[in-house]
Design a protein around this motif. Structure first.
Motif, short mmCIF file in Angstrom:
data_model
loop_
_atom_site.label_atom_id
_atom_site.label_comp_id
_atom_site.label_asym_id
_atom_site.label_seq_id
_atom_site.Cartn_x
_atom_site.Cartn_y
_atom_site.Cartn_z
N UNK A 142 -84.67 25.50 47.51
CA UNK A 142 -85.39 24.54 47.17
C UNK A 142 -85.26 23.10 48.20
N UNK A 143 -83.87 22.83 47.10
CA UNK A 143 -83.09 21.72 46.60
C UNK A 143 -82.99 20.89 48.14
N UNK A 144 -82.80 21.94 49.17
CA UNK A 144 -82.39 21.68 50.08
C UNK A 144 -83.21 21.11 51.10
N UNK A 145 -84.85 21.49 50.97
CA UNK A 145 -85.93 21.10 51.68
C UNK A 145 -85.96 19.96 50.65
N UNK A 157 -85.39 12.03 46.76
CA UNK A 157 -86.69 13.49 46.48
C UNK A 157 -85.66 14.46 45.79
N UNK A 158 -86.03 15.23 44.51
CA UNK A 158 -85.64 16.11 43.94
C UNK A 158 -86.79 16.74 43.33
N UNK A 159 -86.65 18.52 43.69
CA UNK A 159 -87.50 19.51 43.25
C UNK A 159 -88.04 19.68 41.43
N UNK A 160 -89.02 19.15 41.56
CA UNK A 160 -89.87 19.26 40.14
C UNK A 160 -88.99 20.65 39.70
N UNK A 161 -88.96 20.24 38.31
CA UNK A 161 -87.72 21.31 37.09
C UNK A 161 -88.44 22.77 37.20
N UNK A 162 -89.49 22.59 37.33
CA UNK A 162 -90.18 24.14 37.43
C UNK A 162 -89.94 25.09 38.66
N UNK A 163 -90.00 24.50 39.31
CA UNK A 163 -89.54 25.08 41.12
C UNK A 163 -88.52 26.60 41.08
N UNK A 164 -88.93 27.15 42.23
CA UNK A 164 -87.97 28.17 42.30
C UNK A 164 -86.36 27.54 42.47
N UNK A 165 -86.08 28.34 43.28
CA UNK A 165 -84.14 28.30 43.36
C UNK A 165 -84.76 28.63 44.45
N UNK A 166 -85.15 29.16 45.04
CA UNK A 166 -85.06 29.39 46.94
C UNK A 166 -87.46 29.56 47.23
N UNK A 167 -87.28 29.09 48.69
CA UNK A 167 -88.80 28.85 49.71
C UNK A 167 -88.63 30.46 49.98
N UNK A 168 -89.89 30.62 49.47
CA UNK A 168 -91.02 32.25 49.49
C UNK A 168 -90.77 32.86 50.90
N UNK A 174 -94.74 23.87 47.36
CA UNK A 174 -93.79 22.92 46.46
C UNK A 174 -94.18 22.05 46.41
N UNK A 175 -93.85 21.07 44.64
CA UNK A 175 -94.11 19.70 44.35
C UNK A 175 -92.28 19.10 44.25
#
Length: 398
Positions: A142-145, A157-168, A174-175
């Protein structure tokens, strides 16, 4: 004068559907009406209490205080609902060409893009909501995205703290939010009173919202397991209240009311809160019976103090809030009473700023350990009280 909108942009409006917004506001009004009911009963009962004899005065006073607390809680819940209902965003048009380019780039990275929305809050901060899923046999992070989006949209940009590690593998939303202007590193050093096996001090670092960091320190009265349980109770509840959106002031008042209602089962505890907005650098301190905190800017030291009593003493609290704006390279130092008491036989409050001004270390953990070791040296190795040092370093993102 209203800002002229660019082609494809929309005016600010609620992110909730109109029906959902009205429903939340109705709930908020109901809570306020209920709080006013408690307040009306309160005024009538106060007059009756004045006429009662001494024997009934104490328990009726406790009842009045509990009603006050209930009214405050209901009003705070109403305020949170109103804020959620009235939170406004503006949709920013991205352009079909850019979306197609982004979709192609994400496909090459092993991701299918379904929808993407660029929103701007009223404070100017932007956020991305994206519906996507991973291509079979791909395992993108998710961080690579977020890094890919940052390049295409010219935003950090950065993922919100509740984001998973990988894209499902399934379609999911995703936010991403704008990266704050500042980042922090933290450090802690502790020592337990030499006659005890556990510390009566407890602490926590927590993200209270996107781009916000709170440091909390509580010192239970006395030492040992009882003091540890009391300060742990305070820390646990502060974390829960702040994470769900209560203001710091209301959270502190609610915990104080709980300690008073607990009677002899709860002891007094100090509370020290430092909350920093990493977008603006503004930092707020709330101190309740706690030792001074310090802001270190190179060799200059500012002391943040409050002369009030700990939690659990009186229902009506004397709560002091201090605001400061931090800059690149500042440090925040929070300590428990045991650290200051160990310095020069009780004159630590005067000695601490001078010692902090001479520190040239940069790593917060090293600074925390240096402060603790200096205090232990001054007390000739005697640990007469629990000692905790918390250090936060703040730097601008490059």
């Amino acid at each position: 004068m209203k800002k002229q909108l660019m082609n494809g942009e929309t005016p600010f409006g609620s992110i909730l559907p109109e029906y959902g917004k009205k429903k939340l506001l109705m709930y908020a009004d109901s809570f306020r009406d209920l709080a006013n009911t408690f307040t009306g009963i309160q005024q009538q009962d106060k007059a009756e209490v004045m006429a009662e004899d001494r024997q009934e005065y104490l328990w009726k006073r406790r009842l009045l205080e509990n009603r006050d607390l209930m009214a405050e809680h209901l009003n705070e819940m109403a305020q949170i609902m109103t804020q959620v209902a009235e939170e406004s965003y503006r949709s920013v048009y991205m352009g079909e060409r850019k979306v197609k380019q982004l979709s192609h780039a994400m496909k090459e990275a092993g991701i299918w893009l379904k929808h993407i929305y660029l929103l701007e809050k009223e404070d100017g901060h932007k956020e991305i909501n994206i519906v996507m899923r991973a291509v079979k046999r791909a395992n993108p992070e998710v961080e690579e995205v977020g890094n890919l989006l940052s390049v295409f949209l010219n935003l950090r940009l950065m993922p919100v703290r509740t984001s998973p590690i990988f894209v499902g593998k399934d379609w999911c939303s995703y936010q991403y939010v704008e990266e704050p202007k500042f980042h922090v590193l933290t450090g802690v050093a502790k020592a337990v009173k030499e006659t005890e096996s556990v510390s009566g001090d407890n602490y926590s670092f927590l993200e209270v919202k996107e781009g916000g960091l709170a440091a909390v320190l509580s010192d239970g009265m006395g030492s040992g397991e009882k003091a540890c349980r009391d300060s742990e109770f305070v820390i646990d509840f502060i974390e829960k209240f702040l994470e769900v959106g209560f203001s710091k002031e209301t959270a502190v008042q609610m915990i104080n009311g709980s300690l008073i209602a607990g009677g002899e089962s709860k002891n007094m505890s100090t509370l020290d809160i430092c909350q920093a907005d990493l977008y603006t650098g503004v930092c707020e301190f709330i101190k309740v019976g706690s030792a001074p905190s310090y802001i270190k800017r190179e060799n200059l030291i500012e002391q943040i103090s409050a002369r009030n009593l700990p939690l659990g003493v009186f229902y009506e609290m004397d709560m002091e809030v201090t605001r400061r704006r931090l800059v690149d390279g500042d440090y925040i130092i929070m300590v428990s009473d045991g650290v200051l008491d160990a310095l020069s036989q009780g004159v630590g409050e005067e000695m601490m700023p001078e010692m902090l001004g001479r520190i040239n270390l940069k790593n917060p953990s090293e600074i925390a350990n240096h402060i603790l070791n200096f205090s232990l040296c001054q007390s000739k190795g005697k640990i007469r009280d629990d000692m905790t040092v918390m250090v936060i370093g703040i730097w601008e993102n490059l």
